[in-house]
Each structure stands twice: as C-alpha cells, then as structure tokens.
Design a protein around this motif. Structure first.
Motif, short mmCIF file in Angstrom:
data_model
loop_
_atom_site.label_atom_id
_atom_site.label_comp_id
_atom_site.label_asym_id
_atom_site.label_seq_id
_atom_site.Cartn_x
_atom_site.Cartn_y
_atom_site.Cartn_z
N PRO A 189 0.87 -1.16 -0.08
CA PRO A 189 0.07 -0.09 0.01
C PRO A 189 1.00 1.19 0.04
O PRO A 189 2.03 1.41 0.67
CB PRO A 189 -0.84 -0.25 1.23
CG PRO A 189 -0.76 -1.43 1.70
CD PRO A 189 0.51 -2.07 1.07
N THR A 247 -2.49 6.49 -1.80
CA THR A 247 -3.94 5.71 -2.02
C THR A 247 -4.72 6.32 -0.76
O THR A 247 -5.92 6.08 -0.56
CB THR A 247 -3.81 4.34 -1.86
OG1 THR A 247 -2.95 3.94 -3.03
CG2 THR A 247 -4.98 3.46 -1.98
N GLY A 252 -10.38 -4.62 -7.02
CA GLY A 252 -8.99 -4.70 -6.79
C GLY A 252 -8.34 -4.67 -5.44
O GLY A 252 -7.52 -3.72 -5.29
N THR A 253 -9.15 -5.41 -4.43
CA THR A 253 -8.62 -4.94 -3.25
C THR A 253 -7.19 -5.45 -2.66
O THR A 253 -6.70 -4.63 -1.64
CB THR A 253 -9.52 -5.65 -2.24
OG1 THR A 253 -9.79 -5.00 -0.91
CG2 THR A 253 -9.48 -7.12 -1.94
N GLY A 254 -6.66 -6.10 -3.43
CA GLY A 254 -5.32 -6.54 -2.90
C GLY A 254 -4.88 -6.75 -1.32
O GLY A 254 -5.71 -7.76 -1.10
N ILE A 259 -7.83 -0.46 1.19
CA ILE A 259 -8.89 0.38 1.27
C ILE A 259 -10.03 0.00 1.71
O ILE A 259 -10.63 0.60 2.85
CB ILE A 259 -9.09 0.67 -0.52
CG1 ILE A 259 -7.73 1.02 -1.21
CG2 ILE A 259 -10.47 1.60 -0.59
CD1 ILE A 259 -8.21 1.37 -2.56
N ILE A 294 -8.96 -10.50 -8.42
CA ILE A 294 -9.10 -11.67 -9.22
C ILE A 294 -8.16 -12.89 -8.45
O ILE A 294 -8.06 -13.99 -8.80
CB ILE A 294 -8.37 -11.35 -10.60
CG1 ILE A 294 -8.86 -12.39 -11.57
CG2 ILE A 294 -6.75 -10.86 -10.60
CD1 ILE A 294 -8.38 -11.89 -13.01
N ASP A 352 -13.19 -11.78 -11.72
CA ASP A 352 -12.40 -10.91 -12.66
C ASP A 352 -13.22 -9.51 -13.25
O ASP A 352 -14.31 -9.93 -13.60
CB ASP A 352 -12.21 -11.69 -13.99
CG ASP A 352 -11.28 -11.02 -14.93
OD1 ASP A 352 -11.26 -9.95 -15.12
OD2 ASP A 352 -11.03 -11.75 -15.78
N VAL A 353 -12.84 -8.60 -13.13
CA VAL A 353 -13.65 -7.33 -13.40
C VAL A 353 -14.03 -7.23 -14.66
O VAL A 353 -15.14 -6.51 -15.33
CB VAL A 353 -12.82 -5.86 -13.00
CG1 VAL A 353 -11.60 -5.82 -13.81
CG2 VAL A 353 -13.58 -4.99 -13.00
N ASN A 394 -8.16 1.28 -6.77
CA ASN A 394 -6.80 1.85 -7.13
C ASN A 394 -6.21 0.57 -8.22
O ASN A 394 -5.64 -0.38 -7.88
CB ASN A 394 -5.88 1.66 -5.91
CG ASN A 394 -4.38 1.72 -6.29
OD1 ASN A 394 -3.95 2.44 -7.32
ND2 ASN A 394 -3.42 1.56 -5.27
N PRO A 395 -6.75 0.86 -9.48
CA PRO A 395 -6.54 -0.45 -10.29
C PRO A 395 -5.04 -0.32 -10.87
O PRO A 395 -4.13 0.67 -10.60
CB PRO A 395 -7.29 0.06 -11.43
CG PRO A 395 -7.25 1.47 -11.54
CD PRO A 395 -7.35 1.81 -10.11
N PRO A 396 -4.69 -1.45 -11.49
CA PRO A 396 -3.36 -1.63 -12.31
C PRO A 396 -3.44 -0.43 -13.30
O PRO A 396 -4.27 -0.67 -14.08
CB PRO A 396 -3.40 -2.81 -12.88
CG PRO A 396 -4.27 -3.87 -12.03
CD PRO A 396 -5.36 -2.74 -11.77
N ALA A 416 0.59 -8.23 -12.14
CA ALA A 416 -0.77 -8.16 -12.28
C ALA A 416 -1.54 -7.21 -11.56
O ALA A 416 -2.61 -6.58 -11.77
CB ALA A 416 -1.46 -9.43 -12.06
N ALA A 417 -0.86 -6.64 -10.49
CA ALA A 417 -1.35 -5.58 -9.56
C ALA A 417 -0.78 -4.29 -10.13
O ALA A 417 -1.30 -3.14 -9.73
CB ALA A 417 -0.86 -5.54 -8.12
N PHE A 458 -8.44 -0.59 -17.16
CA PHE A 458 -9.18 -0.70 -16.03
C PHE A 458 -9.97 0.61 -15.74
O PHE A 458 -11.26 0.46 -15.34
CB PHE A 458 -8.48 -1.07 -14.82
CG PHE A 458 -7.72 -2.38 -14.71
CD1 PHE A 458 -8.44 -3.30 -14.26
CD2 PHE A 458 -6.54 -2.84 -15.65
CE1 PHE A 458 -7.95 -4.70 -14.08
CE2 PHE A 458 -6.36 -4.00 -15.48
CZ PHE A 458 -6.68 -4.95 -14.57
C1 SAM Z 1 -2.99 -1.58 -7.88
S1 SAM Z 1 -3.16 -3.05 -6.96
C2 SAM Z 1 -4.15 -2.37 -5.63
C3 SAM Z 1 -4.24 -3.07 -4.49
C4 SAM Z 1 -4.80 -2.27 -3.23
N1 SAM Z 1 -6.17 -1.72 -3.53
C5 SAM Z 1 -3.76 -1.10 -3.08
O1 SAM Z 1 -4.68 -0.07 -3.34
O2 SAM Z 1 -2.70 -1.00 -2.62
C6 SAM Z 1 -4.49 -3.65 -8.09
C7 SAM Z 1 -5.37 -4.99 -7.77
O3 SAM Z 1 -6.18 -5.37 -8.73
C8 SAM Z 1 -6.15 -6.67 -8.92
N2 SAM Z 1 -6.62 -7.13 -10.25
C9 SAM Z 1 -5.90 -7.19 -11.27
N3 SAM Z 1 -6.45 -7.42 -12.50
C10 SAM Z 1 -7.63 -7.89 -12.19
C11 SAM Z 1 -8.92 -8.15 -12.44
N4 SAM Z 1 -8.97 -8.57 -13.92
N5 SAM Z 1 -10.18 -8.12 -11.85
C12 SAM Z 1 -10.22 -7.92 -10.37
N6 SAM Z 1 -9.14 -7.55 -9.77
C13 SAM Z 1 -7.78 -7.47 -10.56
C14 SAM Z 1 -4.64 -7.18 -8.49
O4 SAM Z 1 -4.74 -8.57 -7.99
C15 SAM Z 1 -4.28 -6.16 -7.21
O5 SAM Z 1 -4.54 -6.43 -6.13
#
Ligand code: SAM
Length: 298
Positions: free
Chosen positions: A104, A108, A131-133, A137, A155, A182-183, A202-204, A225-226, A236
């Motif tokens: 984190p 954020t 995308g809770t990681g 959040i 995911i 998966d979003v 907070n998406p990739p 992937a994050a 995203f």
């Molecule tokens: C940038 S990280 C954010 C993590 C956390 N929310 C933070 O703010 O530190 C993005 C998150 O999106 C997830 N993610 C990636 N592709 C995804 C998808 N297609 N569907 C759902 N979640 C996804 C990843 O696994 C990762 O945990």
C-alpha cells in the motif's frame, strides 16, 4: 593463526549493528539506511523499534545474528522492506503483507480520505472496492466509516486470503465481504450486484512502456498483475467507469486512483460515461491522483 591462539568471535551489540548496517546501506545507496537497519533488527529480535534504544548494549545470540544477516541480505537484493517485515502501516492501521499483494502506498490514503470526507460517518453506505489486494482500502473504509458495508473484489485468491486476515486483524470482518472475480468477466454485475453508494478502486495503471522503466524493487518483487494493464495504462479505468454506470445508485460516487499524467484522460472517460461534478484530488507531492465522479440522479 597458530593453534595456541584462540581468537574470540566478535560479539555484536544492538548499537554496533545499527551503526555498522547504517554505513553499509548508505554505501549501497539504500534510502533511509538507519531506519531500514532498525526495522530489520527489530524484526530479527522480535522487539518494537523503540525497545532497541532501551537495550542498546544487548549482545545478540548467534541465532538472532543469523536471522538479522538473512534480513540484511534480502534487503541488499532489493527486496522491499515491507515484504521482509511482513507488515506495514496504512491509514494508522496495521496490515499484514506478502508478495501476492501490492505494498500500500501513501498516495492511496488520499483516495480514502476523500471518501471519508464526502460520506457522513453515521450513514449506512454500501461500498464496492475493486482490486482490493491487501484489503487496505476496504478495511480502512470499514474502520473509519463504522456504519458502512463493503464488498471487496480481487482476481487473486492469495490476495483475498490476506485481505480477509487484515479485516480480522482490524476487527471489521463482519462488515467486509470478499469475492474472487475478474472485473472483465461478462457476468461481473450479475455476480457482484448493484445499488452501491460508492465504488472505489486503485487499479493496475502502469502502461507496458512504463513498466520496463520501474526500479528493480518494484518490477522484480511486486505482483505484475497488480501494477500493469498490458496496454496504455487506462484499460481498467475505462471498464470501471462503464461498470459504475450500472452498479452505482443515482447520486452515488466513483473514486479512481490514477497514475501521473493520466487525470485528464480519466476525466474524459468519466465525462463520456455521463458522470457529473467531476473532481480531482492531489497527492502529497501535488500530483493529480484521484478522480471523483457522481452518477446523475435521473
Ligand atoms: C494496484 S493493485 C491495488 C491493491 C490495493 N487496493 C492497494 O490500493 O494497494 C490492483 C489490484 O487489482 C487486482 N486485479 C488485477 N486484475 C484484476 C482483474 N481483472 N479483476 C479483479 N482484480 C484485478 C490485483 O490482483 C491487485 O490486487
């Protein structure tokens, strides 16, 4: 050395190790050298950092020394401090961490502060975190908005296991539901539901080109992937704006974190999807970091 002379093994006190490692890390250009040394030593000794200063003269056992050496080796190899410690602080709360989740970032916290600031604390709000990681959040919002209910999606099953652990650690597990999805799946709305008051993410958002330029510490250790979307960095945001149009209540709000220089593109994406009262919030160093949009009331 001849057999008659016994050379005593050097005994290391806490203070000696802090000083030695600080100089060593400085030479190797590891930022915040002393702080890193102190954290790694606290972890090896199972002590709070403040305890190091109360026990400066303590001599380490061989076992403690071995654990500490292993920590220092990992840090020298560019592994982020937070993964070695297995935890971090975020929004003044403790979160467990492992390499299945992004570390984190303070940026954020801006997103969370905006949601808290714009949500009366006695309101029964339903919030979706995509995308809770580590759950940073979702768990922080549940903690600071005591009447909120949160759905947190990712995911990655490993990330969700850790996020669940973090919800329990911060005593909000009753109000956070974790779902693996998966979003981009076609039945995302059907599976996750509608009628949310807030959607946060907070998406990739690192583009392929930018990903190659990231420091080793990020590129080699944090889950790709994050970080990256495999394209221009906005895949995203486009999907989230489209989904939020369907999943938010009228008057509900979307909060999206964006990368440096992305805010105008995301503002346009939100405007094209019909969001109104679009706002931008800056991070601590003045970069436009969070886009907020409101769904029209029909
Ligand atoms: C940038 S990280 C954010 C993590 C956390 N929310 C933070 O703010 O530190 C993005 C998150 O999106 C997830 N993610 C990636 N592709 C995804 C998808 N297609 N569907 C759902 N979640 C996804 C990843 O696994 C990762 O945990």
């Amino acid at each position: 050395m001849n057999g008659n002379h016994y050379q005593a093994k050097k005994q290391w006190r806490i203070i000696d190790l802090i000083q030695w490692t600080t100089q060593f890390f400085e030479k190797k250009q590891i930022p915040n050298a002393r702080l890193n040394a102190e954290h790694l030593l606290s972890q090896a000794l199972g002590l709070e950092r403040v305890q190091l200063y109360l026990q400066f003269e303590k001599i380490l056992t061989q076992n403690e020394l071995n654990l500490y050496r292993e920590n220092v080796k990992r840090r020298l190899n560019s592994e982020p401090l937070q993964y070695i410690l297995g935890e971090t602080e975020f929004m003044s709360l403790k979160f467990r961490l492992n390499p299945s989740v992004l570390i984190p970032r303070p940026d954020t916290e801006i997103l969370i502060e905006q949601v808290i600031h714009q949500t009366p604390n006695n309101l029964d709000v339903t919030i979706l975190d995509i995308g809770t990681g580590s759950g940073n959040i979702a768990v922080s919002l549940a903690y600071y908005l005591p009447k909120s209910r949160i759905v947190a999606v990712d995911i990655s099953p490993d990330a969700l296991n850790l996020a669940e652990e973090n919800a329990a650690l911060n005593h909000v597990e009753d109000r956070v539901t974790f779902i693996q999805e998966d979003v981009f799946s076609v039945d995302f709305v059907l599976k996750i539901g509608q009628n949310f008051d807030r959607i946060v993410s907070n998406p990739p958002y690192i583009s392929e080109a930018e990903f190659q330029t990231l420091p080793d510490e990020v590129r080699k250790f944090e889950p790709p992937a994050a970080l990256r979307d495999g394209a221009d960095g906005l895949t995203f945001h486009r999907k989230l704006a489209e989904l939020s149009g369907q999943m938010l209540n009228p008057g509900g709000k979307i909060y999206l974190e964006v990368g440096m220089g992305q805010w105008q593109s995301v503002q346009k994406i939100l405007a094209e999807k019909g969001f109104q009262n679009i706002q931008v919030a800056k991070d601590l160093v003045g970069i436009d970091r969070v886009l907020i949009g409101e769904k029209k009331v029909l």
